[in-house]
Design a protein around this motif. Structure first.
Motif, short mmCIF file in Angstrom:
data_model
loop_
_atom_site.label_atom_id
_atom_site.label_comp_id
_atom_site.label_asym_id
_atom_site.label_seq_id
_atom_site.Cartn_x
_atom_site.Cartn_y
_atom_site.Cartn_z
N ARG A 226 -9.66 3.10 5.74
CA ARG A 226 -9.46 2.93 4.30
C ARG A 226 -10.86 3.38 3.15
NH1 ARG A 226 -8.04 -2.54 1.80
NH2 ARG A 226 -10.28 -3.11 2.24
N THR A 227 -10.62 4.24 2.43
CA THR A 227 -11.82 4.76 1.69
C THR A 227 -12.36 3.83 0.92
OG1 THR A 227 -10.37 5.30 -0.10
CG2 THR A 227 -10.82 7.13 1.52
N LYS A 228 -13.62 4.13 0.31
CA LYS A 228 -14.45 3.22 -0.75
C LYS A 228 -14.38 3.84 -2.12
CE LYS A 228 -17.27 1.20 2.95
NZ LYS A 228 -18.93 0.98 3.25
N THR A 229 -13.97 2.86 -2.87
CA THR A 229 -13.72 3.57 -4.34
C THR A 229 -15.07 4.27 -4.82
OG1 THR A 229 -12.40 1.50 -4.87
CG2 THR A 229 -13.11 2.86 -6.65
N GLY A 230 -14.63 5.35 -5.32
CA GLY A 230 -15.71 6.27 -5.82
C GLY A 230 -16.76 6.78 -4.98
N VAL B 179 -17.01 3.32 12.36
CA VAL B 179 -16.90 4.33 11.31
C VAL B 179 -18.23 4.33 10.38
CG1 VAL B 179 -16.12 2.76 9.51
CG2 VAL B 179 -15.38 5.01 9.28
N SER B 180 -18.48 5.66 10.19
CA SER B 180 -19.63 5.93 9.48
C SER B 180 -19.41 6.77 8.27
CB SER B 180 -20.82 6.72 10.29
OG SER B 180 -20.34 7.80 10.56
N GLY B 181 -19.70 6.64 7.10
CA GLY B 181 -19.62 7.31 5.99
C GLY B 181 -18.79 6.27 4.80
N PRO B 182 -18.14 6.95 3.85
CA PRO B 182 -17.52 6.15 2.55
C PRO B 182 -16.13 5.64 3.18
CG PRO B 182 -17.48 8.52 2.16
CD PRO B 182 -18.16 8.45 3.50
N ALA B 183 -16.02 4.92 4.03
CA ALA B 183 -14.92 4.43 4.51
C ALA B 183 -15.02 3.12 5.48
CB ALA B 183 -13.91 5.31 5.44
N LYS C 268 -8.18 2.93 -1.88
CA LYS C 268 -6.57 2.43 -1.36
C LYS C 268 -5.97 3.22 -0.40
CE LYS C 268 -5.75 1.00 -6.33
NZ LYS C 268 -4.85 1.37 -7.46
N ASP C 269 -6.38 4.74 -0.35
CA ASP C 269 -6.04 5.65 0.30
C ASP C 269 -6.25 5.48 1.88
OD1 ASP C 269 -4.20 7.71 0.93
OD2 ASP C 269 -5.64 9.28 0.31
N LEU C 270 -5.44 5.76 2.66
CA LEU C 270 -5.40 5.34 4.31
C LEU C 270 -5.31 6.47 4.97
CD1 LEU C 270 -3.25 2.27 4.19
CD2 LEU C 270 -5.74 2.29 3.67
N SER C 271 -6.09 6.65 6.10
CA SER C 271 -5.71 7.57 7.21
C SER C 271 -5.36 6.74 8.52
CB SER C 271 -7.08 8.35 7.55
OG SER C 271 -6.84 9.26 8.72
N PHE C 272 -4.10 6.89 9.08
CA PHE C 272 -3.61 6.31 10.34
C PHE C 272 -4.18 7.25 11.46
CE2 PHE C 272 -1.25 4.35 6.98
CZ PHE C 272 -1.07 3.29 7.26
N ASN D 136 0.71 -1.25 -0.11
CA ASN D 136 -0.03 -0.01 -0.02
C ASN D 136 1.06 1.51 -0.07
OD1 ASN D 136 -1.58 2.42 1.65
ND2 ASN D 136 -3.18 1.05 0.62
N VAL D 137 0.57 1.90 -0.94
CA VAL D 137 1.63 3.01 -1.24
C VAL D 137 1.52 4.12 -0.06
CG1 VAL D 137 2.19 5.30 -2.67
CG2 VAL D 137 1.49 2.89 -3.74
N ARG D 138 0.41 4.43 0.56
CA ARG D 138 0.36 5.46 1.70
C ARG D 138 0.82 4.81 2.70
NH1 ARG D 138 1.33 9.75 3.90
NH2 ARG D 138 0.56 9.72 5.92
N ALA D 139 0.84 3.43 3.08
CA ALA D 139 1.24 3.21 4.12
C ALA D 139 2.99 3.22 4.06
CB ALA D 139 0.94 1.38 4.30
#
Length: 885
Positions: free
Chosen positions: A857-861, A820-824, A792-796, A384-387
């Protein structure tokens, strides 16, 4: 074991399939010259292998077919390799396009199956107590447009762990044994344009094939590349900068072209060089343009052409200013573009000098490096590039400027990031040669594959400006032979292979034997990297005054974040430094073969020309839980249940419960990415211009009132004064050969410990440790609040458990649950505790010394606000807001 040729031939006859001749490729007029698209999405996965009868797909049988996948990576003196007749494994149901895989698990790559498994104590070895070994299958159904008829389709696999075998539409295509090598396979003969196609990949990860957690699966990216029949070869551009001045840089671009058509071709090859910004955007105008070169190429052959360009007023690549360029090469035939490829590179010069160390662009740059294994902690080995970027950001803040890829070829994305961020790289090939360290490790493949694996490594990575050293191996057994004769000759051969592919970088290795500096190895390599041989530095420099020297692997210090045991000792293996399967964080302790950081520095600073070090390790990693591996592993491997129970009872009587740790203690940063005390020790040395000071231990010890509790300080200043509850305990100055300040007679009293550091007599930095009250609240701290909605993108997100005044509760172990709520989605949690065996996929986790990590992690689109909520019994719940963009 080598399979008799008669069995191989018999199997080929049994598996024989008639393959219709492919039509002659005809390039589409409307096709883009080259398309490279991600092939990661929409895979099906299963751990079943019901038809594995008598090992028909194991390496002994597959080797003749696999070697053909590497035919282009063997030199002219190697025997000509062709794939045997037949269709290896084509009769197995899992390889067939019509096989019913509807009940298989759906997933996207990269994927590591091992990280998903439950920890189990009975798993053998020191590889993380996770189920990474065994057989698994991946299948993917995909459409190929009818318009792709006549194009060349290539599958590119950046890494597959391990022994990969690939079939397309039921036909065997190829594969690769070494799980760390990137490779490509030509799918063209078996592709069905205008129809549904099915690719099947079998992996077989042997037990006893690794000393650390290797992961399992298609754990790196997979790509589908489409070109015309005339195209630039795989890794077919070589960019070098043979002459650099402040006014101009001479850039040489070698282009290797394949002609897979049936006719001779006359081609024109042209290259332009553009500057690249940090976001990979090209400059509007080229920095240099080369005159086109005409090349004639026979059918079924390769041709090579070289262009020379001059970039005026070049911006050089360096660790402080990593400027990059890109060479855009266009292949034309009869005025029509048939291929175009972009090759990023950097303009810089490197040299290793025995008297001065590493010279980057003519200036001395000390190597301030770390060794890292390839796992990403709770995320496993799935790239994972962000990691990766987060790891590099944490290391850069410490002052680190170099990475050793221990002990294998890295993911390409790591090198891309190092290019962009300004890290130096020691790019390593192997952990062993012909003499193995485990029963089924790389030594099994070494005789057949070392040349192909070395050439693949260099060809893939030679255009990266970050790569400054090639390494042919780590602590190989062959270094120990008394006269070194066979060892150094083999080293010379391996180094020679690398030099055939690249003559711009030195070749080295990591040696843990003092003999390696005197038995011939020092004459066939360009620099000697010692592992844990500080007593050899001065002797080596005296005997080999012209050979560059550096620390390829240093320290191997041990500690658990936020853990302290008393009394302290300068005995690096003091039993008092260990308890409850943790190691004290006073940074005085190390493995038996190793040293604390300051002992290493004392030896290094005394040797002229020492180029720098790669510390073992930057981050904790899964597996190798020294010092808690050997005795407990032996216990759990007892075959006699009675003896096993007796040993277990004995350990319990000693207060040692047999629960071997999951991860290492070597890291400067723990498995979750939280810095240990040692982080600030290295920061004080590696960032001397940064005003900083750090105190240890924490100051919350209700059971130690009146007891001696030593206080140590790390600072980039040269002296400091310690204050305890407003009373000065004296001002101390660092003497030559000293790197920490110590007040070893401090008696604990609750309150405040303050350090004021000075440099050249002036106040430089200040820090404080305060006694924490009861845990009162949770604090959520995301490393990034805006993340890309690409799946793919992440928040730690770091969770701190604090008292009512905001002081970290340094011994808190409160259990925290996440939603978590929302698109993640929550994909992992961790706390950095090497003894924790809770699943990394759990949505709740106990804090370890006041800290917890949750990865989002986000969800695609899917776009919009994300809310992460944390709750813990007895503490007020809290939330943090993020955004998917």
């Amino acid at each position: 074991m080598r399979t008799p040729l008669i069995l191989v031939a018999l199997f080929a006859l049994i598996s024989l399939r008639v393959i219709a001749a492919s039509p002659e490729p005809v390039e589409r007029a409307d096709a883009p010259p080259r398309e490279r698209v991600s092939f990661n999405d929409g895979w099906l996965f299963s751990r079943t292998d019901a038809e594995w009868v008598l090992g028909q797909l194991d390496y002994a049988y597959s080797k003749p077919w696999l070697l053909a996948s590497a035919a282009d990576l063997f030199g002219p003196t190697s025997p000509r390799i062709t794939q045997p007749r037949g269709n290896f494994g084509g009769h197995f149901t899992h390889t067939q396009p019509g096989f019913d895989d509807s009940d298989w698990r759906k997933l996207n790559l990269p994927h590591d199956w091992g990280i998903e498994g439950a920890f189990k104590q009975e798993y053998p070895g020191d590889t993380g107590k996770l189920p990474w070994w065994g057989v698994a299958w991946y299948r993917k159904h995909f459409d190929v447009p009818a318009s792709d008829a006549g194009r060349r389709l290539v599958l590119e696999i950046d890494g597959a762990m391990a022994h990969s075998l690939v079939w397309l539409n039921g036909h065997f295509v190829g594969g690769w044994p070494y799980g760390y090598t990137s490779y490509q396979l030509d799918l063209t003969p078996f592709v069905k344009p205008g129809e549904k196609n099915v690719i099947a990949i079998r992996l077989d990860n042997p037990t006893e094939s690794s000393r650390w957690y290797p992961g399992g699966g298609l754990y790196r990216n997979v790509w589908l590349t489409k070109t015309g029949p005339i195209h630039v070869a795989h890794w077919g551009t070589v960019v070098t900068t043979p002459k650099i001045t402040a006014d101009a840089a001479h850039v040489s671009v070698q282009v290797i072209t394949d002609n897979d058509s049936a006719a001779k071709a006359s081609l024109s090859i042209a290259t332009e060089v553009f500057a690249l910004d940090a976001s990979d955007r090209k400059s509007s105008a080229p920095a240099a343009t080369g005159a086109p070169v005409s090349v004639g190429i026979e059918p079924g052959r390769q041709a090579s052409a070289t262009q020379s360009l001059v970039v005026t007023q070049p911006k050089l690549w360096s660790v402080s200013a990593p400027h990059r360029y890109v060479a855009v090469t266009t292949i034309s035939q009869d005025g029509r573009v048939v291929d175009r490829i972009e090759t990023p590179f950097g303009i810089r010069s490197i040299a290793f000098d025995a008297d001065r160390g590493l010279l980057l662009n003519g200036e001395v740059v000390p190597i301030r490096g770390v060794c890292n294994h390839h796992d990403l902690g709770a995320l496993g080995t799935a790239i994972n590039v962000r990691a990766l970027e987060r790891q590099l950001e944490i290391l850069r803040a410490m002052g680190c400027n170099a990475i050793r890829t221990s002990h294998n070829p890295p993911a390409p994305e790591l090198l891309d990031l190092c290019d962009k961020l300004g890290f130096l790289v020691m790019d390593e090939a192997f952990d062993c040669w012909g003499k193995g360290k485990n029963r089924q490790d790389y030594h099994v493949q070494f005789p057949d594959w070392h040349e192909a694996d070395l050439r693949a490594l260099v060809r893939r990575d030679r255009n990266h400006p970050s790569v400054i050293l090639w390494s042919i191996g780590n602590e190989v057994i062959e270094q120990w032979w008394a006269d070194g004769q066979e060892g150094w000759k083999l080293a010379a051969r391996l180094a020679g292979i690398m030099r055939e592919e690249d003559r711009t970088r030195p070749v080295s290795a990591g040696f843990n034997g003092e003999i390696s500096g005197y038995n011939g190895f020092q004459h066939v390599l360009d620099a000697i990297g010692y592992n844990y041989r500080i007593n050899e530095y001065a002797r080596f420099r005296q005997i080999n005054p012209t050979v560059p020297l550096f620390g390829a692997e240093t320290a191997s210090a041990l500690s658990s974040r936020g853990v302290y045991f008393f009394p302290i000792s300068d005995n690096k293996i003091d039993p008092a430094s260990r308890a409850d399967f943790q190691v004290s964080s006073y940074d005085l302790y190390a493995a038996p073969w190793a040293t604390p950081p300051d002992v290493e520095w004392r030896a290094a600073d005394a040797v002229p020309g020492y180029a720098g070090e790669f510390v073992w390790t930057g981050f904790d990693y899964l597996g190798e839980p020294t010092p808690y591996n050997a005795d407990l592993t032996n216990l759990l491997n007892f075959s006699d249940p009675a003896e096993k129970e007796r040993q277990k009872k004995q350990l319990e009587e000693l207060g040692r419960i047999p629960t071997p740790s999951r991860s290492s203690y070597f890291g400067i940063v723990d498995l979750a990415g939280f810095p240990k005390d040692r982080y600030y020790f290295y920061q004080a040395r590696w960032r001397p211009d940064l005003p900083m000071a750090h105190l240890l231990p924490h100051w919350t010890w209700p059971e130690r009132v009146g007891h001696v509790t030593p206080v140590h300080a790390y600072t980039s200043g040269d002296e400091a004064e310690l204050w305890v509850n407003g009373q000065s305990l004296g001002r101390k100055k660092l003497a030559k050969g000293e790197y920490r300040l110590r007040w070893d007679d401090v008696k604990y009293a609750p309150g405040e410990v303050r350090l004021v550091a000075y440099k050249a007599g002036a106040k430089w930095a200040e820090t404080v440790q305060r006694t924490a009250g009861p845990a009162a609240r949770l604090k959520l701290m995301p490393d990034r609040r805006e993340i890309t909605a690409d799946g793919k993108d992440l928040s730690f997100v770091t969770v701190r458990i604090e008292d009512a005044d905001g002081v970290l509760a340094p011994r808190a172990a409160n259990r925290v649950a996440f939603a978590v709520s929302g698109p993640a989605e929550i994909i992992a949690t961790d706390n950095g505790d090497p003894t924790s065996f809770e699943s990394f996929q759990s949505k709740e986790r106990a804090a370890f010394n006041g800290l917890v990590l949750v990865v989002i992690r986000t969800k695609t689109g899917e776009f919009g606000p994300i809310t992460l909520r944390a709750t813990s019994p007895g503490l007020a719940p809290t939330e943090v807001s993020l955004t998917a963009k």
